[in-house]
Design a protein around this motif. Structure first.
Motif, PDB file in Angstrom:
ATOM      1  N   ALA A  82      59.146 -22.453   9.492  1.00  0.00           N
ATOM      2  CA  ALA A  82      57.862 -22.622  10.176  1.00  0.00           C
ATOM      3  C   ALA A  82      57.288 -21.264  10.553  1.00  0.00           C
ATOM      4  O   ALA A  82      56.088 -21.014  10.443  1.00  0.00           O
ATOM      5  N   LEU A 138      57.559 -24.945   5.049  1.00  0.00           N
ATOM      6  CA  LEU A 138      56.779 -25.257   3.839  1.00  0.00           C
ATOM      7  C   LEU A 138      57.602 -24.931   2.599  1.00  0.00           C
ATOM      8  O   LEU A 138      58.452 -24.050   2.617  1.00  0.00           O
ATOM      9  N   ASP A 179      48.770 -31.325   3.038  1.00  0.00           N
ATOM     10  CA  ASP A 179      49.782 -31.923   3.927  1.00  0.00           C
ATOM     11  C   ASP A 179      49.541 -31.583   5.401  1.00  0.00           C
ATOM     12  O   ASP A 179      50.472 -31.248   6.138  1.00  0.00           O
ATOM     13  N   SER A 210      51.790 -29.060  -2.226  1.00  0.00           N
ATOM     14  CA  SER A 210      51.720 -30.490  -1.953  1.00  0.00           C
ATOM     15  C   SER A 210      51.497 -31.285  -3.232  1.00  0.00           C
ATOM     16  O   SER A 210      50.713 -30.874  -4.093  1.00  0.00           O
ATOM     17  N   VAL A 265      48.219 -29.060   6.720  1.00  0.00           N
ATOM     18  CA  VAL A 265      48.258 -27.634   7.062  1.00  0.00           C
ATOM     19  C   VAL A 265      46.999 -26.946   6.530  1.00  0.00           C
ATOM     20  O   VAL A 265      46.608 -27.143   5.381  1.00  0.00           O
ATOM     21  N   LYS A 313      43.208 -27.394   2.800  1.00  0.00           N
ATOM     22  CA  LYS A 313      44.150 -28.130   3.634  1.00  0.00           C
ATOM     23  C   LYS A 313      45.074 -28.914   2.712  1.00  0.00           C
ATOM     24  O   LYS A 313      44.613 -29.574   1.784  1.00  0.00           O
ATOM     25  N   SER A 359      50.450 -23.638  10.100  1.00  0.00           N
ATOM     26  CA  SER A 359      51.600 -24.532   9.987  1.00  0.00           C
ATOM     27  C   SER A 359      52.564 -24.357  11.163  1.00  0.00           C
ATOM     28  O   SER A 359      52.854 -23.234  11.566  1.00  0.00           O
ATOM     29  N   ASN A 360      53.028 -25.490  11.661  1.00  0.00           N
ATOM     30  CA  ASN A 360      54.105 -25.416  12.651  1.00  0.00           C
ATOM     31  C   ASN A 360      55.349 -26.105  12.101  1.00  0.00           C
ATOM     32  O   ASN A 360      56.183 -26.598  12.834  1.00  0.00           O
ATOM     33  N   LYS A 361      55.405 -26.161  10.777  1.00  0.00           N
ATOM     34  CA  LYS A 361      56.567 -26.752  10.123  1.00  0.00           C
ATOM     35  C   LYS A 361      56.961 -25.888   8.910  1.00  0.00           C
ATOM     36  O   LYS A 361      56.171 -25.025   8.478  1.00  0.00           O
ATOM     37  N   ALA A 387      56.134 -19.417   7.453  1.00  0.00           N
ATOM     38  CA  ALA A 387      54.977 -20.070   6.810  1.00  0.00           C
ATOM     39  C   ALA A 387      53.650 -19.656   7.434  1.00  0.00           C
ATOM     40  O   ALA A 387      52.597 -19.902   6.869  1.00  0.00           O
ATOM     41  N   LYS A 388      53.712 -18.991   8.576  1.00  0.00           N
ATOM     42  CA  LYS A 388      52.443 -18.607   9.216  1.00  0.00           C
ATOM     43  C   LYS A 388      51.713 -17.529   8.407  1.00  0.00           C
ATOM     44  O   LYS A 388      50.494 -17.542   8.310  1.00  0.00           O
ATOM     45  N   THR A 436      48.454 -19.467   7.542  1.00  0.00           N
ATOM     46  CA  THR A 436      48.357 -20.916   7.781  1.00  0.00           C
ATOM     47  C   THR A 436      48.457 -21.206   9.272  1.00  0.00           C
ATOM     48  O   THR A 436      48.844 -20.354  10.063  1.00  0.00           O
TER      49      THR A 436
END
Lengths: 293, 492
Positions: free
Chosen positions: A278, A251, A223, A200, A225, A221, A247-249, A281-282, A245
């Motif tokens: 997404a 990265l 953005d 970020s 996430v 944390k 994250s559900n988007k 990114a988990k 993470t």
């Protein structure tokens, strides 16, 4: 009774002797020294400032120099703090103090003290140690992964900054005083990332760390996430950061390495950036290595 | 002969502070015993944090230590939230250090608040926390010293006011450092006291502090922090911290909401004088304290007859002082007087905590200044010293109360002088207009426990410095503490 008389006469003798030793000027100087100087200047050893013996040595034949210096001190010694001005004491009283210094040290010879080094050097260091580190932000953390591989985590930017191999840290340059120094790395860096969070460009928030089997799991944390990072090593020229993470988007990861190289466990690398879906990114890991790819 | 010498030395070393006994606490040899924080846990054990980042817990029953946490960056304050969790102030952040699996060792170092800036300058110490009854934490941030510049990488927004950042990297810092100010605040909230709510929200409380080494809340819920003699501080101070107050050091002003962008060094002293709240008490330099430390409420009757007064430590004197607050027409002022003084006290008295039994633990440090190390437990043995119990301003002078009755009190029994300190950019101030206070009348209460001292004139903005060296109790005892300074901001 005889003992008591003997004691009283000794007391009188002692007082008479003391009175002979110091002139009224020096007596005043002694009490002023006790009030204003003694906390930092001992008779024969450096405490915060030089000893009286050293001061007398420096200003031999130029006693007025003590007054001039004390009214508006500068900074002479790299490792000592700057002496606060003693102008509130006043020149007249500083002269009395200087008279006392010369009297108290009469006949004593100044011998330069040797630097003693870190008295705690042989005790084990914390594997996770927050301290002023070289080539990182001021909120830095040293981590020793094993006897040979160590790294610096930057809590300000929430990023892995560098790793080195060899010995761990010498904290003495920071700890010997008020913190005006940097940890000395006892080895050579093999990978280095420039300042800036790789996920970020916006503000990031460091959330601390959990301790898992003696090593940190950093939390931050960026953005929106939440990240958790575990660090490990397989050999002396390699460090792996495993990210988990919420994250559900997708990265993007863009490390700015000026030394060493990196590779990712998953995702697609384009122009020095890693793109993660997404799902990817988990959980993913980045391995930092010495040298080019 | 030996007995005579013993008598001589015991006379020499027995201070007038007869009612206190001292016990040195042994600290593990592997720990650099410079104490940054001390607190008492709900279970009565004592937690201490040290210069190199360890947190150790002292079991008061077994008198043994156990390491709880390590690796902190110059921790300078600790509060126990319960028997497993602590809030600790370290240089970069306020950290919640928790033992989540109850094995007696911390395993979570959760950043609770790190929203302040750091330039890496050595003098940017972070002090606190102290906690109020609502669970808010208060921290205080030192300003930087121009004895050094800033680091290439910093944390937080940089204030370019007065000296742009690139100038801080000039090779010859000596030539530039004057423009930075002797002490400077280039990143947010340096020189401020901040409140952090239980959910982590920060509110800037007051500005204008220089080196606020410790915070404490008194019996009325008033928050205090000391400040160290230096530039803009003629002598050391005890500030009463309240929302929106400015305590006098201008370096912090650029972080004030809606600050007009002026270089704080260029703001006229008259303007600063109007803005500032004068200290709740002054520590005359070389007389009472040179570097005061953490204030602590005396919350019990087990440490002498001074419950609800505050203690304040000092780095340069072998001393812990008492603060006797006197609120006059809404203005906080009052007097400072030594409580524990001279051998076997040592210098460097940085941190204080009361054990559950009312004994006082004193933790010492030095870093690179005058000081010492280690922890001493001080126990009151129940013997009341002859002491000044309290002091209040009256319309015509002062009312002093004593712990033991006096037979008489005349103007020959003590000396009272008044003076003030300059409020200016320079480092420290001489005592100005030092003069005898003219005493017109002294009257002693029928029980001999209080005295009214009437003065010809009472002046605001002065320290009234008492030397009570000839005051005697009915039994002929001299006062345990004979020097007391009342800071008079407001007349009655």
């Amino acid at each position: 009774m005889k003992n008591v008389w003997l004691f009283i006469s000794m007391l009188v003798l002692c007082q008479g002797y003391a009175a002979e030793k110091l002139s009224p000027e020096e007596e005043k100087g002694k009490s002023l020294y006790t009030l204003n100087c003694m906390a930092c200047h001992a008779l024969d050893k450096m405490v915060v400032g030089p000893s009286l013996v050293e001061i007398a040595h420096i200003y031999k034949g130029k006693a007025e120099g003590i007054v001039t210096w004390s009214m508006a001190p500068g900074k002479k010694r790299k490792l000592a703090i700057r002496m606060p001005p003693m102008s509130h004491v006043g020149e007249e009283r500083l002269k009395q103090i200087s008279s006392y210094i010369f009297k108290a040290t009469k006949g004593m010879k100044y011998v330069k003290e040797k630097s003693k080094g870190d008295p705690y050097a042989t005790f084990p260091k914390a594997k996770i140690q927050r301290m002023f580190m070289p080539d990182a932000g001021p909120a830095a953390i040293a981590v020793s992964l094993n006897e040979n591989v160590h790294l610096c985590w930057d809590a300000g930017t929430c990023q892995f900054r560098y790793a080195w191999n060899g010995g761990y840290i010498d904290p003495w340059p920071v700890l010997r005083g008020n913190g005006n120094g940097l940890v000395k790395l006892k080895g050579e860096k093999f990978v280095y990332a420039k300042q800036g969070n790789p996920f970020s460009k916006g503000p990031v928030k460091f959330n601390g760390y959990r301790v898992k089997q003696g090593l940190p799991v950093f939390m931050f944390k960026a953005d929106g996430v939440n990240f958790e990072v575990e660090l490990s090593t397989q050999n002396s020229n390699e460090v792996t950061a495993t990210f988990t993470t919420d994250s559900n988007k997708a990265l993007t990861y863009t490390p700015q390495l000026s030394q060493g190289s990196w590779s990712a466990s998953t995702g697609k690398v384009t122009d020095g950036s890693l793109s993660l879906t997404a799902d990817q990114a988990k959980k993913f890991s980045i391995t930092f290595k010495a040298g080019d790819k | 002969m030996n007995k005579a010498f013993l008598l001589f030395f015991s006379l020499l070393f027995s201070s007038a502070f007869a009612g206190y006994k001292y016990e040195e606490i042994t600290i593990p040899v592997s720990v650099d015993p410079q104490v940054g924080g001390l607190c008492t846990m709900p279970n009565g054990n004592i937690a201490a944090c040290f210069h190199r980042g360890e947190v150790l817990i002292y079991n008061i029953k077994t008198k043994t230590w156990k390491k709880f946490a390590e690796g902190l960056h110059e921790p300078l304050g600790i509060v126990a939230l319960n028997d497993t969790d602590f809030m600790i102030m370290q240089r970069p952040e306020l950290t919640l250090v928790k033992d989540t699996d109850n094995d007696g060792v911390a395993d979570l170092y959760k950043t609770f608040y790190d929203g302040f800036g750091m330039t890496g300058n050595y003098h940017e110490f972070a002090f606190g926390p102290t906690m109020d009854k609502k669970g808010n934490f208060y921290i205080a941030l030192n300003i930087a010293s121009n004895g050094a510049s800033i680091r290439p990488e910093i944390r937080g927004e940089f204030s370019e006011i007065g000296l742009p950042r690139e100038q801080f990297y000039t090779k010859d810092w000596k030539k530039k450092k004057g423009a930075a100010g002797r002490m400077y605040s280039r990143v947010p909230y340096r020189g401020w006291v901040l409140k952090i709510s239980p959910d982590g929200e920060m509110t800037p409380i007051s500005s204008g502090v220089r080196s606020p080494n410790g915070l404490g809340i008194d019996a009325d819920g008033d928050l205090f922090t000391p400040d160290n003699q230096g530039d803009w501080l003629g002598t050391s101070k005890l500030h009463h911290v309240k929302l929106d107050r400015f305590h006098g050091h201008p370096a912090s002003l650029p972080w004030k909401k809606d600050w007009d962008g002026r270089n704080p060094l260029d703001v006229p002293v008259d303007e600063l004088e109007k803005m500032r709240t004068k200290a709740a008490a002054l520590f005359p330099q070389g007389i009472l304290a040179n570097s005061p430390t953490q204030p602590l409420l005396i919350d019990n009757d087990k440490f002498g007859p001074f419950k609800n007064q505050m203690l304040v430590g000092d780095m340069n004197f072998k001393r812990v002082l008492r603060y006797m607050k006197d609120t006059v027409n809404g203005t906080t002022q009052g007097a400072l007087i030594p409580l524990l003084d001279g051998d076997p006290m040592r210098i460097g008295n940085n941190r204080l905590t009361f054990g559950k039994d009312g004994s006082l633990y004193v933790g010492r440090t030095k870093l690179s200044w005058a000081g010492d190390s280690g922890i001493t437990r001080v126990v009151w043995d129940g013997k009341v010293d002859f002491d000044v119990q309290g002091i209040k301003l009256t319309k015509t002078g002062f009312k002093l109360t004593f712990t033991k009755p006096l037979k008489s009190l005349t103007a020959k029994d003590f000396k009272l002088v008044s003076y003030h300190y300059l409020y200016h950019k320079s480092y420290g101030s001489p005592r100005k207009e030092e003069k005898d206070a003219k005493i017109t009348q002294i009257s002693l209460s029928a029980d001999g426990l209080s005295a009214l001292i009437h003065l010809e004139k009472i002046e605001e903005g002065k320290v009234y410095d008492f030397t009570l060296d000839k005051v005697k109790s009915k039994d002929g005892e001299a006062l345990a503490a004979q020097r007391m300074c009342y800071t008079l901001n407001k007349k009655k």
